[in-house]
Design a protein around this motif. Structure first.
Motif, mmCIF file in Angstrom:
data_model
loop_
_atom_site.group_PDB
_atom_site.id
_atom_site.type_symbol
_atom_site.label_atom_id
_atom_site.label_comp_id
_atom_site.label_asym_id
_atom_site.label_seq_id
_atom_site.Cartn_x
_atom_site.Cartn_y
_atom_site.Cartn_z
ATOM 1 N N THR A 190 0.847 -1.184 0.000
ATOM 2 C CA THR A 190 0.000 0.000 0.000
ATOM 3 C C THR A 190 0.891 1.246 0.000
ATOM 4 O O THR A 190 2.113 1.151 0.216
ATOM 5 N N PRO A 191 0.307 2.429 -0.206
ATOM 6 C CA PRO A 191 1.103 3.659 -0.096
ATOM 7 C C PRO A 191 1.795 3.800 1.253
ATOM 8 O O PRO A 191 2.862 4.414 1.344
ATOM 9 N N PHE A 192 1.206 3.233 2.322
ATOM 10 C CA PHE A 192 1.848 3.284 3.642
ATOM 11 C C PHE A 192 3.204 2.577 3.606
ATOM 12 O O PHE A 192 4.187 3.074 4.170
ATOM 13 N N VAL A 193 3.275 1.425 2.948
ATOM 14 C CA VAL A 193 4.534 0.684 2.853
ATOM 15 C C VAL A 193 5.574 1.501 2.104
ATOM 16 O O VAL A 193 6.731 1.614 2.530
ATOM 17 N N ASP A 194 5.172 2.093 0.994
ATOM 18 C CA ASP A 194 6.105 2.904 0.204
ATOM 19 C C ASP A 194 6.622 4.091 1.011
ATOM 20 O O ASP A 194 7.820 4.417 0.979
ATOM 21 N N GLY A 195 5.724 4.732 1.777
ATOM 22 C CA GLY A 195 6.125 5.866 2.611
ATOM 23 C C GLY A 195 7.069 5.448 3.723
ATOM 24 O O GLY A 195 8.044 6.154 4.033
ATOM 25 N N TYR A 196 6.784 4.293 4.322
ATOM 26 C CA TYR A 196 7.637 3.762 5.391
ATOM 27 C C TYR A 196 9.045 3.481 4.870
ATOM 28 O O TYR A 196 10.044 3.844 5.504
ATOM 29 N N LEU A 197 9.145 2.860 3.716
ATOM 30 C CA LEU A 197 10.456 2.531 3.139
ATOM 31 C C LEU A 197 11.233 3.789 2.774
ATOM 32 O O LEU A 197 12.442 3.873 3.001
ATOM 33 N N LYS A 198 10.543 4.759 2.215
ATOM 34 C CA LYS A 198 11.203 6.009 1.820
ATOM 35 C C LYS A 198 11.756 6.745 3.037
ATOM 36 O O LYS A 198 12.861 7.307 3.004
ATOM 37 N N LYS A 199 10.995 6.734 4.127
ATOM 38 C CA LYS A 199 11.405 7.438 5.343
ATOM 39 C C LYS A 199 12.498 6.684 6.102
ATOM 40 O O LYS A 199 13.443 7.290 6.622
ATOM 41 N N GLU A 205 15.149 1.726 -0.969
ATOM 42 C CA GLU A 205 13.741 1.323 -0.995
ATOM 43 C C GLU A 205 13.526 0.005 -1.734
ATOM 44 O O GLU A 205 12.813 -0.892 -1.249
ATOM 45 N N GLU A 206 14.119 -0.127 -2.900
ATOM 46 C CA GLU A 206 13.889 -1.336 -3.712
ATOM 47 C C GLU A 206 14.441 -2.577 -3.022
ATOM 48 O O GLU A 206 13.785 -3.626 -2.969
ATOM 49 N N GLU A 207 15.642 -2.443 -2.459
ATOM 50 C CA GLU A 207 16.265 -3.567 -1.746
ATOM 51 C C GLU A 207 15.412 -4.013 -0.563
ATOM 52 O O GLU A 207 15.164 -5.219 -0.365
ATOM 53 N N MET A 208 14.935 -3.048 0.227
ATOM 54 C CA MET A 208 14.154 -3.384 1.406
ATOM 55 C C MET A 208 12.759 -3.883 1.039
ATOM 56 O O MET A 208 12.184 -4.714 1.751
ATOM 57 N N PHE A 209 12.215 -3.375 -0.054
ATOM 58 C CA PHE A 209 10.918 -3.878 -0.516
ATOM 59 C C PHE A 209 11.017 -5.372 -0.822
ATOM 60 O O PHE A 209 10.143 -6.160 -0.438
ATOM 61 N N GLU A 210 12.099 -5.756 -1.490
ATOM 62 C CA GLU A 210 12.296 -7.175 -1.804
ATOM 63 C C GLU A 210 12.477 -7.993 -0.531
ATOM 64 O O GLU A 210 11.942 -9.098 -0.407
ATOM 65 N N ALA A 211 13.220 -7.452 0.431
ATOM 66 C CA ALA A 211 13.458 -8.177 1.690
ATOM 67 C C ALA A 211 12.152 -8.387 2.447
ATOM 68 O O ALA A 211 11.885 -9.480 2.961
ATOM 69 N N LEU A 212 11.337 -7.345 2.508
ATOM 70 C CA LEU A 212 10.058 -7.464 3.203
ATOM 71 C C LEU A 212 9.118 -8.417 2.472
ATOM 72 O O LEU A 212 8.368 -9.169 3.094
#
Length: 258
Positions: A190-199, A205-212
């Motif tokens: 969701t947008p919340f996940v994207d905001g959390y990763l950016k902050k 962001e891309e690396e951590m998105f894959e990890a999560l």
């Protein structure tokens, strides 16, 4: 007749302005429901309603702080003045990261006010209307209500309460035709996940998105539309034999991790 039809049904979705709530509002409207979207900030609710109208659906937006009982009572009274409510989806919620030592009293109170008291306020306001002819209540719990997750003390506590509220309401209102169930998502993109990763992880962001994503055994995050599809089913007459049940939608997170 269309399977999973919600034609003629009146629905309330809290937190329907973005993410999972937005997907739920759109999906219920697609099945014919008149959708009332409750949001702290009316602007995103209006945007969801606009999207529904564009697709020839029916929706109204309402500014409402679910943690304030009088606000909830006023909005629900207005919504139900001409016709009882059929569906309540308690989706509004906030997150918090921290263990019992790093969670301050103000943090606990803030999460409680929305995630527990907000759910109570909405059920309390809506259930009288539903008793007239039955209805459906769907509470958004979480996998955090069923398994231990690091640094989610306050959040897990509130979602555990949502789960047990679900069981209690389902039991107390069996003879009224009201069905009450909960849904427990794992990570959903969701947008919340994207905001959390950016902050939290700027530049990564891309690396951590894959990890999560890989923390789910299925190898990816869920999509808001997948949660919404389950809400549609549980709201429909096809699910009339289901009450007092929690539905994990978690890519195998609860049963297949470890």
């Amino acid at each position: 007749m269309l399977r999973f039809s919600l034609e003629g049904k009146k629905a309330v979705i809290t937190g329907g302005g973005s993410g999972i709530g937005r997907a739920i509002a759109i999906a219920l409207a697609e099945q014919g429901a008149m959708v009332h979207i409750l949001e702290l900030n009316e602007t995103p609710a209006l945007e969801t309603a606009k999207e529904i109208h564009k697709n020839k659906g029916k929706a109204e937006a309402h500014a409402c702080d679910v943690s304030k009982q009088q606000e909830v009572l006023k909005v629900i009274k207005e919504i139900t003045k001409d016709k009882p409510l059929d569906i309540l989806v308690n989706n509004a919620g906030i997150a918090h990261i921290g263990n019992v030592e790093t969670t301050e009293e103000k943090d606990l109170d803030r999460v409680y006010q929305v995630n527990i008291k907000g759910v109570y306020n909405c059920i309390n306001a809506c259930i009288g209307s539903m008793k007239e002819k039955g209805g459906v209540i769907i509470n958004m719990a979480s996998v955090a209500a069923s398994v231990g997750i690091s640094d989610r003390f306050a959040y897990s506590m509130t979602k555990g309460a949502v789960l047990t509220m679900t069981y209690s309401v389902a039991k107390d209102y069996l003879d009224t035709g009201i069905r009450c169930n909960s849904i427990s998502p794992a990570r959903v993109h969701t947008p919340f996940v994207d905001g959390y990763l950016k902050k939290t992880y700027p530049g990564r962001e891309e690396e951590m998105f894959e990890a999560l994503s890989k923390t789910q055994p299925i190898g990816r995050m869920g999509r808001p539309e997948e949660i919404a599809n389950l809400v549609v089913y549980l709201s429909s007459d096809e699910a009339s034999f289901i009450t007092g049940t929690d539905f994990p939608i978690d890519g195998g997170f609860i049963r297949l991790n470890g």
